[in-house]
Design a protein around this motif. Sequence first.
Motif, PDB file in Angstrom:
ATOM      1  N   MET A  26     -74.328  -0.436  -6.130  1.00 36.01           N
ATOM      2  CA  MET A  26     -72.997  -1.126  -5.923  1.00 36.01           C
ATOM      3  C   MET A  26     -72.019  -0.547  -4.948  1.00 36.01           C
ATOM      4  O   MET A  26     -70.977  -1.177  -4.469  1.00 36.01           O
ATOM      5  N   GLU A  27     -72.220   0.853  -4.847  1.00 39.27           N
ATOM      6  CA  GLU A  27     -71.185   1.544  -4.023  1.00 39.27           C
ATOM      7  C   GLU A  27     -71.186   1.193  -2.533  1.00 39.27           C
ATOM      8  O   GLU A  27     -70.203   1.287  -1.655  1.00 39.27           O
ATOM      9  N   GLY A  28     -72.472   0.369  -2.087  1.00 38.60           N
ATOM     10  CA  GLY A  28     -72.582  -0.066  -0.902  1.00 38.60           C
ATOM     11  C   GLY A  28     -73.085   0.847   0.113  1.00 38.60           C
ATOM     12  O   GLY A  28     -73.501   0.539   1.297  1.00 38.60           O
ATOM     13  N   ARG A  29     -73.582   2.148  -0.419  1.00 43.97           N
ATOM     14  CA  ARG A  29     -74.359   2.946   0.484  1.00 43.97           C
ATOM     15  C   ARG A  29     -76.027   2.638  -0.063  1.00 43.97           C
ATOM     16  O   ARG A  29     -76.273   2.005  -1.233  1.00 43.97           O
ATOM     17  N   ALA A  30     -76.785   2.926   0.906  1.00 42.82           N
ATOM     18  CA  ALA A  30     -78.145   2.974   0.843  1.00 42.82           C
ATOM     19  C   ALA A  30     -78.867   4.323   0.335  1.00 42.82           C
ATOM     20  O   ALA A  30     -78.306   5.570   0.463  1.00 42.82           O
ATOM     21  N   LEU A 105     -63.732   9.350 -12.407  1.00 49.24           N
ATOM     22  CA  LEU A 105     -63.293   8.728 -11.347  1.00 49.24           C
ATOM     23  C   LEU A 105     -63.550   7.169 -11.283  1.00 49.24           C
ATOM     24  O   LEU A 105     -63.470   6.523 -10.414  1.00 49.24           O
ATOM     25  N   ALA A 106     -63.968   6.772 -12.486  1.00 48.30           N
ATOM     26  CA  ALA A 106     -63.975   5.328 -12.674  1.00 48.30           C
ATOM     27  C   ALA A 106     -62.721   4.532 -12.353  1.00 48.30           C
ATOM     28  O   ALA A 106     -62.975   3.224 -11.703  1.00 48.30           O
ATOM     29  N   GLU A 107     -61.747   5.157 -12.126  1.00 49.85           N
ATOM     30  CA  GLU A 107     -60.551   4.210 -11.940  1.00 49.85           C
ATOM     31  C   GLU A 107     -60.319   4.170 -10.324  1.00 49.85           C
ATOM     32  O   GLU A 107     -59.524   3.401 -10.021  1.00 49.85           O
ATOM     33  N   VAL A 108     -60.901   5.192  -9.545  1.00 50.38           N
ATOM     34  CA  VAL A 108     -60.892   5.174  -7.980  1.00 50.38           C
ATOM     35  C   VAL A 108     -62.105   5.172  -7.590  1.00 50.38           C
ATOM     36  O   VAL A 108     -63.052   5.946  -7.534  1.00 50.38           O
ATOM     37  N   ARG A 202     -71.034  12.755  -6.710  1.00 52.40           N
ATOM     38  CA  ARG A 202     -70.573  11.741  -7.827  1.00 52.40           C
ATOM     39  C   ARG A 202     -70.443  10.302  -7.290  1.00 52.40           C
ATOM     40  O   ARG A 202     -69.938  10.290  -5.999  1.00 52.40           O
ATOM     41  N   ARG A 203     -70.572   9.578  -8.050  1.00 55.43           N
ATOM     42  CA  ARG A 203     -69.877   8.203  -7.792  1.00 55.43           C
ATOM     43  C   ARG A 203     -68.470   8.295  -7.682  1.00 55.43           C
ATOM     44  O   ARG A 203     -67.889   9.122  -8.350  1.00 55.43           O
ATOM     45  N   GLY A 204     -67.911   7.247  -7.249  1.00 51.99           N
ATOM     46  CA  GLY A 204     -66.299   7.109  -7.332  1.00 51.99           C
ATOM     47  C   GLY A 204     -65.818   7.613  -5.941  1.00 51.99           C
ATOM     48  O   GLY A 204     -66.569   8.298  -5.131  1.00 51.99           O
ATOM     49  N   LEU A 205     -64.286   7.617  -5.953  1.00 56.29           N
ATOM     50  CA  LEU A 205     -63.728   8.002  -4.889  1.00 56.29           C
ATOM     51  C   LEU A 205     -62.666   9.054  -5.260  1.00 56.29           C
ATOM     52  O   LEU A 205     -62.314   8.858  -6.339  1.00 56.29           O
ATOM     53  N   GLN A 206     -62.334  10.043  -4.568  1.00 59.53           N
ATOM     54  CA  GLN A 206     -61.158  10.892  -4.648  1.00 59.53           C
ATOM     55  C   GLN A 206     -59.967  10.235  -3.770  1.00 59.53           C
ATOM     56  O   GLN A 206     -59.836  10.224  -2.659  1.00 59.53           O
ATOM     57  N   LEU A 207     -58.843   9.986  -4.690  1.00 58.68           N
ATOM     58  CA  LEU A 207     -57.719   9.722  -3.977  1.00 58.68           C
ATOM     59  C   LEU A 207     -56.607  11.050  -3.662  1.00 58.68           C
ATOM     60  O   LEU A 207     -56.577  11.854  -4.630  1.00 58.68           O
ATOM     61  N   THR A 208     -56.403  11.144  -2.374  1.00 57.05           N
ATOM     62  CA  THR A 208     -55.729  12.297  -1.906  1.00 57.05           C
ATOM     63  C   THR A 208     -54.265  12.099  -2.047  1.00 57.05           C
ATOM     64  O   THR A 208     -53.627  11.228  -2.157  1.00 57.05           O
ATOM     65  N   ALA A 209     -53.661  13.465  -1.952  1.00 51.19           N
ATOM     66  CA  ALA A 209     -52.012  13.312  -2.066  1.00 51.19           C
ATOM     67  C   ALA A 209     -51.457  12.567  -0.796  1.00 51.19           C
ATOM     68  O   ALA A 209     -50.477  11.634  -1.073  1.00 51.19           O
TER      69      ALA A 209
END
Length: 233
Positions: A26-30, A105-108, A202-209
């Motif tokens: 579901m992340e969109g990557r293969a 990181l579920a929130e991002v 890991r799944r999810g994304l990191q929101l930067t400063a």
Amino acid sequence: MTTPRFDILGQALADASRTRMLCELMEGRAYTNKELAAAAGVTPQTASAHLRLLQHAGLVLAEKRGRCVYHRLAGPEVAQALEQLAAIAPTESLHRAQRRKAGGLAEVRSCYDHLAGPLAVAMTDALLARGLLVEDQGAFRAVPAGDWSKLGVVLPTGSGRQPFARPCLDWTERRLHVAGPMGRQMLDHALAAGWLKRQAQRRGLQLTAPGRRALEQILGVRCDDLLAGVAAG
């Protein structure tokens, strides 16, 4: 009228290992067979059998690149259908597995080709509150404004075949976020601008400063307060 083969789809979804694989995709990557096997907690041989069934159901595609075979969702319509199913599924379901895989990181996170989770919902709320988006008969309609370019969005000049901004029910928040071409443009811009970073392991994304500052300046989203509230919850 041809009867839809819901039974084939039902069989494909009726296994926890296969739903975990779908969560990963579901992340969109293969991903390779080995990577999906690790995500599902099964052997590569078992994963191969699961993937064949998912391909037969039209949910997953396999692509050979060099010596490796990569698997991905068959398209955005599959991601949309899974997301909607997850929103009404029982407790131990796809959305729970998604949250476990995303960890803290579920929130991002991304959902196929657009942003999802509490941050995506907060951004959508801000777009609606500022009049940049308008709900129109169950759909979103974008109102031309200068702020769109700051978000990396190029509004279409005519009416396309698919909705440009599609409301999508977030499977963990049970509220709407933006999908469709607009959602894809915003996610692509956030990654290119360094507002968001993908996690290597890991799944999810990191929101930067810089991303926190940009979203607060453009949309008034107080990311620190939002994410702190999610963590506390």
